[in-house]
Scaffold this active site. Structure first.
Site, PDB file in Angstrom:
ATOM      1  CG  HIS A   1      -1.979  -1.092   1.150  1.00 23.69           C
ATOM      2  ND1 HIS A   1      -2.507  -1.570  -0.016  1.00 23.69           N
ATOM      3  CD2 HIS A   1      -2.576  -1.802   2.155  1.00 23.69           C
ATOM      4  CE1 HIS A   1      -3.389  -2.532   0.241  1.00 23.69           C
ATOM      5  NE2 HIS A   1      -3.441  -2.691   1.551  1.00 23.69           N
TER       6      HIS A   1
ATOM      7  CG  HIS B   1      -7.726  -1.239   2.673  1.00 28.83           C
ATOM      8  ND1 HIS B   1      -8.196  -1.896   3.791  1.00 28.83           N
ATOM      9  CD2 HIS B   1      -6.800  -2.060   2.120  1.00 28.83           C
ATOM     10  CE1 HIS B   1      -7.572  -3.056   3.926  1.00 28.83           C
ATOM     11  NE2 HIS B   1      -6.713  -3.182   2.911  1.00 28.83           N
TER      12      HIS B   1
ATOM     13  CD  GLU C   1      -8.059  -3.951  -0.504  1.00 27.91           C
ATOM     14  OE1 GLU C   1      -7.011  -3.320  -0.748  1.00 27.91           O
ATOM     15  OE2 GLU C   1      -8.071  -5.004   0.168  1.00 27.91           O
TER      16      GLU C   1
END
Length: 391
Positions: free
Chosen positions: A141, A215, A355
């Protein structure tokens, strides 16, 4: 029954394909008596004194969303069930300090690169770039101080047939190892029907890679419900997924879901394959933590990526996106150490993430859809959380 189920699903898929048109059309309607409303209020301060805002979007049908400027975070998303009672369907925290002190990606905007990059390295035009390793041997991420850990600038807050907030952030050249100065915006828009659209846009002055998403972790029975999300019905219109190695990095294969616990082409309970230790992929992920290659591929307008329904309350979420993949994560690392909203401990099974994004580790897999962004060719990802009630 099987054929009628396929017909129903095809119908839903066709409706999903028009989502962006529906949202755009709402802006052309005369100002309604019950227009969607946007309000801004202080959410607190960081340790250095930086003030953080919270923006609340409310629709006439009872859907509302609260967005924190810190991490461009979806802090809450409330939707009514068939009994008319609204519940917050995303996991998270009640206060700003918890997002800062106990980061766990709840509802945040992730970037520059959502998901994992193997070894934290990738090459562009013959040059190799090294990113921080924040997931054992991988970069996850964005690595380091990703987009989830910065205060985004509130550019505009508007009410009307579509209520919206525009947030912006400039990531400097070399930020967390990524090349290029990247100017980004995230726009949250809520229309009167309760469709929450999230648009990610980015422009770079050098070749780079970008992969942004939200998220949120969902429990359609309502965050903190006793049974969690495991009994809810999940649909993912994907005939293949990307299997991973023991470090959760895609092998490069596109594997058919048919005959496996990864087949969600028809609605199935989340829990059905979650503990099937006969499937090595479930063992690697400690449950589901896998990217599905959506049948639709890359699209101009958002189309269906996943559907999650809570049979008890009737609350239903459709996730639509322009991107080619969706990561299904069953909250495998929620272990009771995080205290969430209302003082509740979050444990595995309390929620799932869906996601939409480019495939994990795409910069290292030429066969995957490219995540490259060049000057003059901006990045754009549009996704929609469509909230309805089944009868």
């Amino acid at each position: 029954m099987r054929n009628s189920g396929k017909t129903l699903f095809a119908s839903r898929l066709a409706l999903s394909a028009t989502a962006a048109v529906i949202v755009s059309a709402s802006a052309l309607l005369p100002l309604a008596a019950h227009a969607a409303e946007a309000t801004q209020a202080p959410a607190g301060k960081l340790a250095d004194g930086t003030e953080v805002s919270a923006i609340t979007l409310k629709a006439a049908n009872g859907v509302s969303a609260r967005i924190l400027a810190y991490g461009a975070t979806l802090q809450s998303l409330c939707a009514p069930g068939r009994d008319g009672k609204a519940a917050d369907v995303v996991l998270g925290y009640d206060d700003l300090a918890s997002y800062v002190d106990h980061p766990n990606y709840f509802g945040v905007t992730v970037g520059r690169y959502a998901n994992r990059i193997a070894g934290g390295t990738f090459a562009l035009d013959g040059k190799t770039f090294q990113l921080p390793l924040n997931d054992k041997t991988n970069s996850l991420h964005g690595g380091g101080k990703g987009f989830d850990k910065v205060v985004w600038k509130v550019v505009s807050v508007k009410s009307g047939p579509v209520a919206s907030v525009v947030l912006s952030h400039v990531s400097p050249d070399g930020d967390s190892g990524y090349p290029g100065k990247l100017a980004t915006t995230v726009t949250y828009s809520l229309d009167e029907a309760g469709n929450l659209t999230i648009a990610f846009e980015a422009k770079s002055d050098k070749p780079t890679v970008v992969n942004m998403t939200n998220h949120a972790i969902f429990d359609m029975a309502g965050e903190g419900s006793p049974a969690g999300a495991m009994g809810q019905m999940l649909t993912i219109p994907a005939a293949a997924y990307t299997p991973v190695d023991d470090k959760l990095i895609p092998t490069g294969e596109l594997r058919k879901v048919e005959g496996s616990v990864f087949d969600f082409r028809q609605p199935r309970r989340v829990a059905d394959g979650l503990r099937d230790g006969r499937d090595q992929q479930i063992v690697f992920g400690r449950g589901y933590d896998h990217n599905f290659a959506l049948d639709k591929g890359v699209t101009t307008n958002p189309q269906l990526a996943a559907r999650l329904e809570d049979p008890a309350s009737g609350r239903t979420l459709e996730v639509l996106s322009t991107e080619p993949g969706v990561q299904f994560y069953s909250g495998n690392f929620l272990d009771g150490t995080l205290i969430g909203k209302g003082g509740r401990l979050y444990r595995m099974g309390d929620g799932i993430a869906l996601e939409p994004q480019k495939f994990p580790d795409a910069p290292n897999h030429p066969s995957f859809v490219s995540a490259r962004v060049d000057p003059g060719k901006p990045y754009r990802h549009v996704m929609i959380y469509r909230l309805t009630t089944s009868r």
